[in-house]
Design an enzyme around this catalytic site. Structure first.
Site, PDB file in Angstrom:
ATOM      1  N   GLU A 140       0.785  -1.232   0.000  1.00 33.53           N
ATOM      2  CA  GLU A 140       0.000   0.000   0.000  1.00 33.53           C
ATOM      3  C   GLU A 140       0.819   1.285   0.000  1.00 33.53           C
ATOM      4  O   GLU A 140       0.616   2.162   0.854  1.00 33.53           O
ATOM      5  CB  GLU A 140      -0.969  -0.008   1.185  1.00 33.53           C
ATOM      6  CG  GLU A 140      -1.981  -1.143   1.107  1.00 33.53           C
ATOM      7  CD  GLU A 140      -3.013  -1.114   2.227  1.00 33.53           C
ATOM      8  OE1 GLU A 140      -2.794  -0.415   3.241  1.00 33.53           O
ATOM      9  OE2 GLU A 140      -4.046  -1.796   2.093  1.00 33.53           O
ATOM     10  N   GLU A 251      -6.015  -7.993  -0.246  1.00 36.26           N
ATOM     11  CA  GLU A 251      -6.816  -7.864   0.974  1.00 36.26           C
ATOM     12  C   GLU A 251      -8.279  -7.614   0.604  1.00 36.26           C
ATOM     13  O   GLU A 251      -8.560  -6.891  -0.345  1.00 36.26           O
ATOM     14  CB  GLU A 251      -6.334  -6.685   1.835  1.00 36.26           C
ATOM     15  CG  GLU A 251      -4.912  -6.807   2.344  1.00 36.26           C
ATOM     16  CD  GLU A 251      -4.476  -5.581   3.155  1.00 36.26           C
ATOM     17  OE1 GLU A 251      -5.358  -4.775   3.539  1.00 36.26           O
ATOM     18  OE2 GLU A 251      -3.267  -5.437   3.389  1.00 36.26           O
TER      19      GLU A 251
END
Length: 481
Positions: A140, A251
């Site tokens: 991320e 995710e």
């Protein structure tokens, strides 16, 4: 958990939170991969960094053996890097981004590349490459916006990824298909901005984390969201598979709202209740969604549909997370949307993931378009027919490293850097267990370093250079080194 900086508490957490039984349960649930986040401090820390060095690596090695035992494969995810790549608590520090951003943006990225190299050398060894065939190299990175918005420029992130690709394929050594699939997070730009990036490269893929929360929220029961993943993500992920190649959702969760203890970090409140900073417009109380013991069969059935739709839409994905710890105050999981283990125990998990194929269609929507059309990947995307994984990717030459610019300060040539003069801290391998009676054969655990020709020294601080704090250098003076 205590807040007194007691590192023994963290060591105890490693030893007790995820154990061999969890891997057995994951396999029994019909799942075949685990994504294991690891931070750079598994390798080393610098002076004054408040992290527990090396201990987590001991437990990662245990996880490797448990994965072997229960037939699971590992997606190794580098989750926290020096300086923080996103300014969120799971990157090592909540606050500023100091990776490809600010005065220490280049130096922190240099250091990160060495950690990627060390991990790549380990998992490319023949003893480990089949159980750890996937490497998410940067979790991320907060890049979207770039330039004047204060995040890292897109082209700088691309240059970092290109350099990491060369490093990982060098670690793999000679021959086609050596080393892991290399997974690049989209940096929150979306998949379209990555079409054509490193075309023809050996086994590269894209990663994105599709959540229904963390932005605008819609009120409703779980059943109201049953087909939402299909509409939001089927074409998005299927299209990326067709236009780019291997694409996986690193995710996702059952969360239809952002309720749950500490989901938004400690003390940050929730969007659902209108208490999250900068967010207004409460939709209701989280107490109902935090207490799964009150959930009705209808709620659980709705969540099963959400899970099945998500699996069908994404195609290849990892749930975040397997387990949420029980609250010391209540003895219950206080963020139930986020625990797959709890979902299995309490009855809202899909019991056989294979049955989710076609679920979107059963709800009147469409599933992953790539798989629905019988799509297939090219030879290079699968590591086939590649003679030289670096020379056969012409676009690599278009990227300059170190990058030409970083966020906030622009011209990267003005910034302090490290120098390649330090020894490489090779990761240790497991030791031969002591048997009773003694083992009749000795297991080959490798050496921790796959390619002996990879001898470049480690990037380390230049002696005498007064570097600013690597984690708080956005407004620091540029040192003369």
């Amino acid at each position: 958990m205590q807040r007194d900086g007691n590192l023994d508490v963290i060591a105890n957490h490693y030893a007790t939170f995820i154990v061999e039984e969890d891997f057995a349960q994951i396999a029994a649930a019909g799942l075949n991969w685990v994504r294991i986040p690891i931070a750079f401090w598994a390798i080393e820390v610098y002076p004054n960094e408040p992290f527990l060095a090396k201990t987590s690596w001991t437990y990662f090695l245990k996880a490797v053996e448990w994965a072997r035992k229960y037939g699971l494969r590992i997606n190794l995810d580098l989750h926290a890097v020096p300086g923080s790549q996103n300014g969120w608590n799971h990157s090592g520090k909540l606050g500023d981004i100091n990776f490809l951003r600010g005065v220490m943006g280049v130096a922190n990225a240099q250091r990160t590349l060495d950690y990627i190299r060390i991990l790549a050398e380990f998992i490319s060894q023949p003893e480990y490459k089949d159980v750890i065939p996937f490497f998410g190299i940067l979790n991320e990175p907060q890049a979207s916006g770039g330039g004047d918005s204060g995040y890292m420029p897109k082209e700088s992130l691309r240059a970092f990824y290109a350099e990491a690709y060369k490093i990982i394929r060098t670690a793999g050594g000679s021959g086609a298909g050596n080393g892991p699939v290399i997974s690049f997070h989209d940096g929150y730009y979306g998949f379209g901005d990555w079409t054509g990036f490193l075309a023809g490269a050996d086994r590269v893929g894209l990663d994105s984390h599709p959540y229904m929360v963390f932005s605008s929220l819609t009120p409703g029961e779980p059943a109201d969201f049953a087909s939402a993943p299909c509409g939001r993500w089927s074409d998005m992920f299927g299209g990326a598979m067709s236009s780019y190649g291997i694409t996986a959702a690193g995710e996702w969760s059952y969360a239809i709202n952002d309720c749950g203890l500490y989901v938004n970090s400690v003390g940050q409140g929730t969007r659902y209740e209108g208490t999250f900073p900068g967010y207004s417009g409460a939709l209701g109380s989280c107490s109902r969604w935090n207490d799964y013991t009150t959930w009705t069969p209808a709620i659980k059935a709705g969540l099963r549909d959400v899970g099945a739709s998500t699996m069908d839409a994404l195609g290849d994905s990892f749930f975040w997370t397997w387990r949420i710890g029980e609250s010391a105050a209540t003895g219950k999981v206080e963020a139930p949307f986020w625990s797959y283990k709890l979902a299995l125990e309490e009855g809202w998990a899909v019991t056989d993931p294979r049955t989710t194929v076609g679920h979107c269609q059963s709800l009147g929507s469409s599933g992953n378009s790539f798989y629905a059309a019988g799509g297939s990947f090219t030879g290079a995307q699968l590591g086939q027919g590649v003679t030289d994984a670096i020379a056969e990717v012409p676009s690599l030459a278009s990227y300059t490293w170190p990058p030409l610019e970083v966020g906030l300060v622009g011209n990267a040539a003005l910034l302090p850097t490290y120098t390649a003069t330090g020894p490489i801290p090779t990761l240790p391998v497991p030791s031969q267990p002591v048997g009773t009676p003694a083992p009749t054969a000795v297991t080959d655990f490798g050496t921790g370093w796959n390619n002996p020709a990879d001898t470049v020294l480690m990037q380390v601080p230049i002696p005498g250079c007064a570097y600013p704090n690597a984690w708080d250098a956005n407004n620091a003076a540029v040192p003369v080194c």
